[in-house]
Write a protein that holds these residues in place. Structure first.
Motif, PDB file in Angstrom:
ATOM      1  N   LYS A  28      20.082  41.951  33.272  1.00  0.00           N
ATOM      2  CA  LYS A  28      19.323  43.119  33.761  1.00  0.00           C
ATOM      3  C   LYS A  28      20.263  44.144  34.379  1.00  0.00           C
ATOM      4  O   LYS A  28      21.397  43.813  34.742  1.00  0.00           O
ATOM      5  CB  LYS A  28      18.315  42.666  34.838  1.00  0.00           C
ATOM      6  CG  LYS A  28      17.357  41.588  34.378  1.00  0.00           C
ATOM      7  CD  LYS A  28      16.215  42.199  33.624  1.00  0.00           C
ATOM      8  CE  LYS A  28      15.178  41.130  33.275  1.00  0.00           C
ATOM      9  NZ  LYS A  28      14.248  41.614  32.256  1.00  0.00           N
ATOM     10  N   ALA A  29      19.779  45.359  34.529  1.00  0.00           N
ATOM     11  CA  ALA A  29      20.586  46.427  35.131  1.00  0.00           C
ATOM     12  C   ALA A  29      21.076  45.992  36.509  1.00  0.00           C
ATOM     13  O   ALA A  29      20.294  45.487  37.320  1.00  0.00           O
ATOM     14  CB  ALA A  29      19.758  47.698  35.243  1.00  0.00           C
ATOM     15  N   GLY A  30      22.356  46.176  36.749  1.00  0.00           N
ATOM     16  CA  GLY A  30      22.939  45.881  38.054  1.00  0.00           C
ATOM     17  C   GLY A  30      23.190  44.406  38.330  1.00  0.00           C
ATOM     18  O   GLY A  30      23.774  44.055  39.367  1.00  0.00           O
ATOM     19  N   ARG A 171      41.730  42.777  45.007  1.00  0.00           N
ATOM     20  CA  ARG A 171      41.503  44.211  44.778  1.00  0.00           C
ATOM     21  C   ARG A 171      40.615  44.405  43.548  1.00  0.00           C
ATOM     22  O   ARG A 171      39.769  45.283  43.514  1.00  0.00           O
ATOM     23  CB  ARG A 171      42.846  44.894  44.566  1.00  0.00           C
ATOM     24  CG  ARG A 171      42.884  46.247  45.218  1.00  0.00           C
ATOM     25  CD  ARG A 171      44.110  47.021  44.900  1.00  0.00           C
ATOM     26  NE  ARG A 171      45.362  46.320  45.080  1.00  0.00           N
ATOM     27  CZ  ARG A 171      46.524  46.810  44.603  1.00  0.00           C
ATOM     28  NH1 ARG A 171      46.539  47.950  43.953  1.00  0.00           N
ATOM     29  NH2 ARG A 171      47.642  46.153  44.786  1.00  0.00           N
ATOM     30  N   VAL A 172      40.865  43.590  42.529  1.00  0.00           N
ATOM     31  CA  VAL A 172      40.042  43.670  41.325  1.00  0.00           C
ATOM     32  C   VAL A 172      38.589  43.371  41.674  1.00  0.00           C
ATOM     33  O   VAL A 172      37.669  44.125  41.325  1.00  0.00           O
ATOM     34  CB  VAL A 172      40.550  42.682  40.238  1.00  0.00           C
ATOM     35  CG1 VAL A 172      39.547  42.555  39.100  1.00  0.00           C
ATOM     36  CG2 VAL A 172      41.896  43.134  39.698  1.00  0.00           C
ATOM     37  N   ARG A 173      38.380  42.279  42.396  1.00  0.00           N
ATOM     38  CA  ARG A 173      36.996  41.883  42.770  1.00  0.00           C
ATOM     39  C   ARG A 173      36.325  42.964  43.608  1.00  0.00           C
ATOM     40  O   ARG A 173      35.181  43.342  43.354  1.00  0.00           O
ATOM     41  CB  ARG A 173      37.024  40.576  43.564  1.00  0.00           C
ATOM     42  CG  ARG A 173      37.083  39.331  42.715  1.00  0.00           C
ATOM     43  CD  ARG A 173      36.753  38.108  43.550  1.00  0.00           C
ATOM     44  NE  ARG A 173      37.687  37.919  44.645  1.00  0.00           N
ATOM     45  CZ  ARG A 173      38.836  37.248  44.538  1.00  0.00           C
ATOM     46  NH1 ARG A 173      39.187  36.722  43.386  1.00  0.00           N
ATOM     47  NH2 ARG A 173      39.646  37.114  45.574  1.00  0.00           N
ATOM     48  N   GLY A 174      37.080  43.463  44.602  1.00  0.00           N
ATOM     49  CA  GLY A 174      36.518  44.496  45.487  1.00  0.00           C
ATOM     50  C   GLY A 174      36.106  45.726  44.697  1.00  0.00           C
ATOM     51  O   GLY A 174      35.009  46.267  44.887  1.00  0.00           O
ATOM     52  N   GLY A 175      37.005  46.165  43.816  1.00  0.00           N
ATOM     53  CA  GLY A 175      36.730  47.357  43.007  1.00  0.00           C
ATOM     54  C   GLY A 175      35.514  47.159  42.125  1.00  0.00           C
ATOM     55  O   GLY A 175      34.683  48.066  41.984  1.00  0.00           O
ATOM     56  N   ILE A 176      35.412  45.976  41.532  1.00  0.00           N
ATOM     57  CA  ILE A 176      34.285  45.706  40.621  1.00  0.00           C
ATOM     58  C   ILE A 176      32.966  45.696  41.394  1.00  0.00           C
ATOM     59  O   ILE A 176      31.970  46.300  40.962  1.00  0.00           O
ATOM     60  CB  ILE A 176      34.491  44.356  39.890  1.00  0.00           C
ATOM     61  CG1 ILE A 176      35.671  44.457  38.926  1.00  0.00           C
ATOM     62  CG2 ILE A 176      33.233  43.942  39.130  1.00  0.00           C
ATOM     63  CD1 ILE A 176      36.122  43.120  38.367  1.00  0.00           C
ATOM     64  N   LEU A 177      32.960  45.030  42.540  1.00  0.00           N
ATOM     65  CA  LEU A 177      31.723  44.965  43.340  1.00  0.00           C
ATOM     66  C   LEU A 177      31.282  46.364  43.772  1.00  0.00           C
ATOM     67  O   LEU A 177      30.097  46.708  43.709  1.00  0.00           O
ATOM     68  CB  LEU A 177      31.943  44.073  44.570  1.00  0.00           C
ATOM     69  CG  LEU A 177      31.977  42.566  44.288  1.00  0.00           C
ATOM     70  CD1 LEU A 177      32.412  41.784  45.520  1.00  0.00           C
ATOM     71  CD2 LEU A 177      30.607  42.077  43.816  1.00  0.00           C
ATOM     72  N   ASN A 183      27.233  52.397  40.830  1.00  0.00           N
ATOM     73  CA  ASN A 183      26.692  52.917  39.562  1.00  0.00           C
ATOM     74  C   ASN A 183      25.549  52.093  38.995  1.00  0.00           C
ATOM     75  O   ASN A 183      25.025  52.427  37.934  1.00  0.00           O
ATOM     76  CB  ASN A 183      27.799  52.999  38.502  1.00  0.00           C
ATOM     77  CG  ASN A 183      28.925  53.911  38.916  1.00  0.00           C
ATOM     78  OD1 ASN A 183      28.761  54.735  39.810  1.00  0.00           O
ATOM     79  ND2 ASN A 183      30.074  53.763  38.293  1.00  0.00           N
ATOM     80  N   GLY A 184      25.243  50.981  39.630  1.00  0.00           N
ATOM     81  CA  GLY A 184      24.202  50.102  39.087  1.00  0.00           C
ATOM     82  C   GLY A 184      24.636  49.436  37.795  1.00  0.00           C
ATOM     83  O   GLY A 184      23.815  49.062  36.950  1.00  0.00           O
ATOM     84  N   THR A 185      25.966  49.293  37.641  1.00  0.00           N
ATOM     85  CA  THR A 185      26.507  48.679  36.418  1.00  0.00           C
ATOM     86  C   THR A 185      26.262  47.170  36.434  1.00  0.00           C
ATOM     87  O   THR A 185      26.485  46.516  37.454  1.00  0.00           O
ATOM     88  CB  THR A 185      28.030  48.942  36.337  1.00  0.00           C
ATOM     89  OG1 THR A 185      28.246  50.337  36.448  1.00  0.00           O
ATOM     90  CG2 THR A 185      28.627  48.418  35.050  1.00  0.00           C
TER      91      THR A 185
END
Lengths: 257, 279
Positions: A28-30, A171-177, A183-185
């Motif tokens: 689902k979205a998000g 940093r990767v995890r933080g950026g993704i979260l 953006n509701g990605t």
């Protein structure tokens, strides 16, 4: 909530074995979903079918309601993909590389999206570096920036933090979260790092021998398999004697497929 | 009133967006060419070496035979310069695709919305720039070293060049299809196929000079008719439109076949999961 990914009855058979055997996935979205399983479970094949790089023998994939089989290009507009194992084109600078992909996604001037992406993952200083000058962690970060330039509805990551040091992985995890929140990605990620999955994802799908054997929240799944955590579940499923039809050791089976 | 599109957001589907993608692919290959000088050999050194070799051969043949020498120079130099239109257009598209496999960028591209024709169009667009450089240098080399000026052949060369350009692109689609099917081991075909097409096309001689057994193959190649038309022009005759027409028709059919082959191989590539070879 909108469904951004609907994969139904995916089957893929290669010469020697069935890699994926009737997989259904709905995101689902998000929503942040992890696709887990031991080596050879069919994770990457499933992701590549979702992305349209491999066509399924059976089954259908829809991205934001667009059928992958009939309109791959339109479906791909809603998806971003990055993998820890993919390098960057060596002769291009990071900015040029991102500019190319931004324009392939149809953005005439992606400079703003590039600046935002580099800032989000704190790698603005790499803008003028060439692909060959980057460490594997930096390449992964640039790959993720590339994957989100067009603000996809679904972000697919294959082993995004493999071989990264804890600082860069964090940093990767933080950026993704942050990205998913802003953006509701929706996120669909594979990883062998169970701790990471528990931090990043609210839902986990376990694959074993090409089939989904569990679907639920990380803590629920650990509990239902009678293990302390996801790592315990993973080791249980990786056991060569495990058969997808084996019942979990827990009494609860309502979410175990 | 028509509103201006915000350039920081994606364009709607259409020609403008396809053109944007083609330019992006084209620019990517320009960076690769400029930043790896050894790749410039294809558009600088080899064309000049060919002019030197065939020009010298023509000079040698012409020693003591002024009119025969002039004719040989025309056939050999005009032939090699126009042959490079086929070669450069083919090699630019083929190696453009191979570059994506060498840099393991293929999967990154395959999961984007770019369409196959947009990608090929982008590489071909860049190939045109390479072609202009390569053939331009040959024209200059022919003039400087051997006083051969191809522009004296006039506009008749233009339709011949167009046929050869189309054939070059068609061959590149075949090469890409074979590489998709058989993997990196088939890469040598990108260069090797041209050494088969060149002698069979009668680039420097009428195909009557070929052994009888291979003439049917030569007759089936559109390039044969283009070079036959070129020799007529070199001899001072009017452009043989019949040859150009057969060449153009053949090139068109070859392009359709090549495109069908590429699409079939791409389907097979996706069905068999060959993308993992490059990931």
């Amino acid at each position: 909530m909108d469904t951004v990914l609907s994969a139904r009855g995916l089957v893929k058979e290669f010469k020697r074995a069935i890699a994926v055997d009737g997989v259904d996935i709905e995101v689902k979205a998000g929503e942040r979903v992890a696709l887990l399983g031991p080596n050879g479970a069919g994770k990457t094949t499933t992701l590549l079918m979702i992305l349209g790089a491999i066509s399924p023998d059976k089954g259908e994939v829809e991205i934001c309601g667009v059928p992958q089989r009939r309109n791959r290009s339109h479906a791909a507009e809603h998806v971003g993909f990055a993998a820890g194992y993919l390098p960057l084109a060596g002769e291009m600078k990071v900015r040029e590389y991102l500019m190319m992909f931004g324009q392939i996604y149809g953005i005439p001037d992606p400079s703003k999206a590039i600046a935002e992406g580099l800032e989000r993952f704190r790698i603005q200083h790499l803008s003028e570096a060439k692909g060959t000058q980057l460490s594997s962690g930096q390449r992964t970060l640039v790959g993720i920036v590339r994957a989100v330039l067009h603000k996809p509805r679904l972000l697919v990551l294959d082993e995004p933090t493999a071989s990264l040091d804890p600082d860069v992985a964090g940093r990767v995890r933080g950026g993704i979260l942050e990205l998913c929140a802003d953006n509701g990605t929706a996120l669909l990620v594979t990883s062998h790092d169970m701790l990471e999955v528990e931090r990043l994802c609210e839902r986990v799908l376990f694959l074993s021998a090409g089939r989904i054997v569990a679907d639920g929240a990380p803590t629920e799944i650990a509990e239902r398999f009678g293990r302390e955590d996801l790592e315990g579940v993973f080791l249980h499923l990786a056991d060569e004697n495990y058969q997808p039809s084996d019942p979990p050791t827990s009494q609860h089976t309502d979410h175990i497929l | 009133m028509k509103t201006q599109h915000d350039p920081t957001t994606p364009l709607r589907p259409g020609a403008k967006r396809s053109w944007l993608r083609m330019r992006a692919v084209s620019r990517r290959h320009a960076y690769v060419l400029v930043r790896s000088p050894h790749r410039l050999f294809d558009v600088t050194l080899w064309p000049l070496v060919d002019v030197l070799m065939f020009g010298s051969l023509a000079s040698f043949i012409g020693t003591g035979n002024a009119s025969g020498g002039k004719q040989a120079a025309g056939y050999l130099l005009a032939g090699i310069i126009l042959w490079h239109i086929v070669y450069q257009s083919q090699i630019a598209v083929s190696t453009g695709f191979l570059e994506e496999t060498w840099s393991r960028n293929l999967l990154n591209l395959m999961v984007t919305p770019i369409r196959e024709m947009e990608y090929v169009g982008g590489v071909a667009l860049f190939g045109m720039a390479k072609l202009v450089i390569g053939v331009g240098l040959m024209m200059i080399g022919g003039f400087v070293f051997f006083s051969f000026n191809i522009t004296t052949l006039g506009l008749a060369v233009v339709p011949i060049a167009a046929v050869l350009l189309l054939v070059g692109w068609a061959i590149s689609l075949f090469v890409i299809g074979v590489v998709l099917r058989y993997g990196p081991g088939a890469e040598a075909l990108a260069w090797g196929v041209m050494f088969v097409v060149l002698p069979l096309s009668g680039v420097f001689y009428p195909i009557d000079a070929l052994p009888r057994a291979v003439r049917p193959i030569a007759l089936a190649l559109p390039t044969t008719y283009a070079f036959a038309a070129l020799r007529g022009v070199v001899d001072g005759e009017a452009l043989n439109w019949a040859y150009v027409g057969i060449g153009a028709g053949g090139a068109f059919v070859l392009s359709l076949l090549a495109f069908w082959f590429l699409v079939s191989m791409l389907k097979l590539f996706r069905r068999r999961g060959y993308v993992t070879r490059y990931a």
